[in-house]
Structure formats: structure tokens, C-alpha cells
Design a protein around this motif. Structure first.
Motif, short mmCIF file in Angstrom:
data_model
loop_
_atom_site.label_atom_id
_atom_site.label_comp_id
_atom_site.label_asym_id
_atom_site.label_seq_id
_atom_site.Cartn_x
_atom_site.Cartn_y
_atom_site.Cartn_z
N GLY A 47 -2.09 -8.84 -1.99
CA GLY A 47 -2.86 -7.61 -2.16
C GLY A 47 -2.05 -6.36 -1.91
O GLY A 47 -2.60 -5.27 -1.81
N GLU A 48 -0.71 -6.51 -1.79
CA GLU A 48 0.20 -5.40 -1.53
C GLU A 48 -0.15 -4.66 -0.24
O GLU A 48 0.03 -3.45 -0.12
CB GLU A 48 0.24 -4.43 -2.72
CG GLU A 48 0.74 -5.07 -4.01
CD GLU A 48 0.89 -4.07 -5.13
OE1 GLU A 48 0.49 -2.90 -4.95
OE2 GLU A 48 1.42 -4.46 -6.19
N ILE A 57 -3.52 -2.75 5.71
CA ILE A 57 -2.91 -1.44 5.50
C ILE A 57 -1.82 -1.54 4.44
O ILE A 57 -1.23 -2.60 4.22
CB ILE A 57 -2.31 -0.87 6.81
CG1 ILE A 57 -1.16 -1.75 7.30
CG2 ILE A 57 -3.38 -0.72 7.87
CD1 ILE A 57 -0.40 -1.15 8.47
N THR A 58 -1.57 -0.43 3.78
CA THR A 58 -0.53 -0.35 2.76
C THR A 58 0.63 0.49 3.28
O THR A 58 0.42 1.58 3.81
CB THR A 58 -1.07 0.30 1.47
OG1 THR A 58 -2.21 -0.43 1.02
CG2 THR A 58 -0.01 0.32 0.39
N VAL A 59 1.83 -0.04 3.14
CA VAL A 59 3.03 0.67 3.56
C VAL A 59 3.96 0.78 2.36
O VAL A 59 4.33 -0.24 1.77
CB VAL A 59 3.74 -0.05 4.72
CG1 VAL A 59 5.04 0.66 5.09
CG2 VAL A 59 2.82 -0.14 5.94
N VAL A 106 7.74 3.23 5.12
CA VAL A 106 8.69 2.44 5.90
C VAL A 106 9.48 3.37 6.82
O VAL A 106 9.89 4.45 6.42
CB VAL A 106 9.64 1.68 4.96
CG1 VAL A 106 10.80 1.05 5.75
CG2 VAL A 106 8.90 0.61 4.17
N GLY A 107 9.65 2.93 8.05
CA GLY A 107 10.42 3.71 9.01
C GLY A 107 9.63 4.74 9.77
O GLY A 107 10.15 5.37 10.70
N SER A 148 4.91 -3.09 1.97
CA SER A 148 3.94 -4.18 1.82
C SER A 148 3.79 -4.61 0.37
O SER A 148 2.88 -5.37 0.04
CB SER A 148 2.59 -3.76 2.38
OG SER A 148 2.11 -2.61 1.69
N ALA A 149 4.70 -4.16 -0.50
CA ALA A 149 4.56 -4.41 -1.93
C ALA A 149 4.54 -5.89 -2.28
O ALA A 149 3.90 -6.30 -3.24
CB ALA A 149 5.68 -3.71 -2.69
#
Length: 328
Positions: A283-284, A318-320, A200-201, A278-279
Motif C-alpha cells: 500500500g506504499e 503512514i506514507t514516507v 526520509v531523514g 515507504s514506496a
């Protein structure tokens, strides 16, 4: 306080097995919207804006674009009946649309004139029958008001009226089908691969990976039908990136591919920064969808027009993660 030991721990909240990436984005798995079960190929779709109600020259009315409302507007269908001086080997008048019917008959693009049955028909044996019997077809007048030329001809079947054929826009759509336009290949940084995560950020860079005529343009093609030949050229006007967090990023360029030397800088032309992890997504992961908005210009039958196409889309997941600092 002297002797006090400060220990700083960085805890990254991310999916199990993911690998931290210092520049802030994560693995991306390309998702096809629909797959051909027999070939396994990805099927993409095109939505077109409705044509205007113009009757020629690409100047009649404006349709609602299928994608962006910015840029050139979707113009009319054009007139299926047109005069072409090149067919007669004359300099003018210039090619352009004509009324499909007149007191002289019905316009024929193939013959470049108004056609009507010879009434009354010439007597048997007249040269106008071209050696045929009266019960074997008919004799027709072919009149060009542009040149004041009047000729007769025999035909076994009535000549097809030009207004029964496709409009220039419809022929342009045939040309577009030949272009094999498809969604872009998504470029997103850092590298889109499994078990990568961003923060994040941190800046996300977005770009068109390996753009070519089919994914970004210009693509050109021609088609012919009903005595009309139309050439069309397609270019992407802009790409709308739905970032999956409720925001959209609109880019009118291919974007800038990320390079390691850029470090943590933001993209100069096409990028995004996530404010939440994205938690809590399905699918997170965030689903990032790039939708292309095309502008196609066409010319033919002495007329021009514009077609707007949208709906060519491709997605990646994508996962963040979110970094937390604990001090003890």
C-alpha cells in the motif's frame, strides 16, 4: 561561470494525491485488529505471562512476562487459603497464607478455620444440632490454630474447601477485567490525516494521545471470589513502537506531543527517523504498531503479587516519501 543559471527542483516520491509536510511524516489511518460484528466496536486482546509456582505471598517463582523482559517480574499465583485476623476482631497473627489442609481438617476462608465433621456425631437433641435432626445435615468442628479457638456448627451441606476456590491471582485477573484496559490512541507527527506525507531523514514524533487510566494507567479495581478480596493497580511499563521498517522504538513514557514551535527537532523522548521511503511497502505505507506492556500489582488475602500483561496494540499507516534534488 557568469550568466549560468542554476535551477534546483525538489522532487518528492510519494503516493498520488499526497500533500507534502515539511516536518516529515504522513497520514495515519487507525487500524483495528479485530471488530465486533454486532456492535462495530474495536476488539483488543491481552496476553498474560504464566504465573509462577509460588504458594503464597507473591514470592514463589517467576513467570515469563508476556511483553517486555525489563522491569518487575511476573510473580506467583498466591495461596487460595489464608488467615484473616480481622474476621475474628483480633490483632494477630498477621493475615497471610496457611496450609489448605492439616490434621484439624480443611481450611475454610469463609469461616476462617479448619473444618472437619464431628466424629462421632453428637446424639440427637444435642445443642450442637441447632434444632435439626441427625439426618438433616451434619455437625462440624471449626478450629483456629492461630487463636486456639474451637467451635462447632451445623450445616446442611459440607462447607466448601478454600483450596477449591480461585487463587488470589485469579481474583486479581477478575479485577483487571473491570479496568477495561485498552490500546493507546496513537499520536504521531505531523497530524495523522489523509493525504499527508513525510520525508526520509525527517524526525517522526510518537506519543500517547490523551492518555487516561484505561490506556496508560494508573487504573485500579477490586474483585471478590471464594472468600478472597483482591485490589489491583495497573500501569503501563513501556510501549513498543514497531515502525514497519524493521526497527522498534521502546518508550517508557507517554512521549511528548508535537507542537509546531518544535520545527524539525527530534522528539526528546520517543521518536524515529526513516532511512527509506515507504514506496516499496504494501500500500506504499509503513504500518506503525504501538503495543502496550502493563504491570499490574495486586494485594489481598494477606499476599501480594505482580502480573505482566502485553498484547494491547493499535496500528496506523503512514506514507514516507524520498526527496531527490536535480540541478540543471
Amino acid at each position: 561561470m557568469q550568466g549560468f543559471l542554476t535551477r534546483v527542483f525538489i522532487i518528492v516520491l510519494l503516493a498520488a494525491g499526497a500533500t507534502l509536510l515539511g516536518t516529515g511524516t504522513a497520514s495515519a489511518d487507525t487500524r483495528c485488529q479485530q471488530t465486533n460484528k454486532s456492535t462495530g466496536e474495536c476488539i483488543l486482546w491481552v496476553e498474560t505471562g504464566p504465573p509462577g509456582d509460588g504458594d503464597g505471598g507473591g514470592s514463589g517463582g517467576e513467570g515469563k512476562p508476556a511483553g517486555s523482559t525489563s522491569g518487575p517480574k511476573d510473580s506467583g499465583s498466591g495461596n487460595s487459603c489464608y488467615w484473616d485476623p480481622a474476621k475474628q476482631g483480633v490483632a494477630g497473627p498477621a493475615a497471610g497464607p496457611v496450609p489448605c489442609t492439616s490434621p484439624y481438617g480443611t481450611w475454610s476462608n469463609d469461616r476462617n478455620c479448619y473444618v472437619e465433621a464431628y466424629d462421632p456425631p453428637p446424639p440427637p437433641g444435642d445443642p450442637a444440632w441447632e434444632g435439626h435432626e441427625p439426618d438433616d445435615g451434619a455437625v462440624y468442628n471449626c478450629y483456629q490454630p492461630q487463636t486456639s479457638l474451637l467451635v462447632t456448627f451445623w450445616s446442611q451441606t459440607p462447607p466448601a474447601a478454600a483450596d477449591a476456590g480461585p487463587s488470589p491471582r485469579e481474583v486479581a485477573l477478575m479485577a483487571i477485567e473491570k479496568m477495561n484496559l485498552r490500546a493507546i490512541d496513537i499520536g504521531i507527527t505531523p497530524e495523522a490525516s489523509e493525504n499527508r506525507v513525510g520525508l526520509v531523514g525527517m524526525p517522526v514524533w510518537l506519543w500517547v494521545s490523551d492518555p487516561d487510566p484505561s490506556t496508560f494507567g494508573p487504573a485500579t479495581a477490586s474483585a471478590s471470589a471464594g472468600g478472597i478480596t483482591v485490589s489491583a493497580t495497573a500501569r503501563v511499563h513501556e510501549i513498543t513502537w514497531d515502525m514497519g521498517d524493521g526497527t522498534q522504538v521502546v518508550c517508557q513514557s507517554t512521549g511528548t506531543p508535537y507542537e509546531p514551535r518544535f520545527g524539525k527537532r527530534k522528539s526528546p523522548d520517543c521518536g524515529h527517523v526513516y532511512e527509506k521511503s515507504s514506496a516499496h511497502q504494501r500500500g506504499e505505507k509503513y504500518t506503525v504498531t504501538a503495543t502496550s506492556d502493563w504491570v499490574i500489582t495486586w494485594a489481598g488475602a494477606g499476599q501480594t503479587g505482580t502480573i505482566r500483561l502485553g498484547g494491547l496494540a493499535r496500528s496506523v499507516d503512514i506514507t514516507v516519501g524520498e526527496a531527490q534534488v536535480l540541478v540543471s
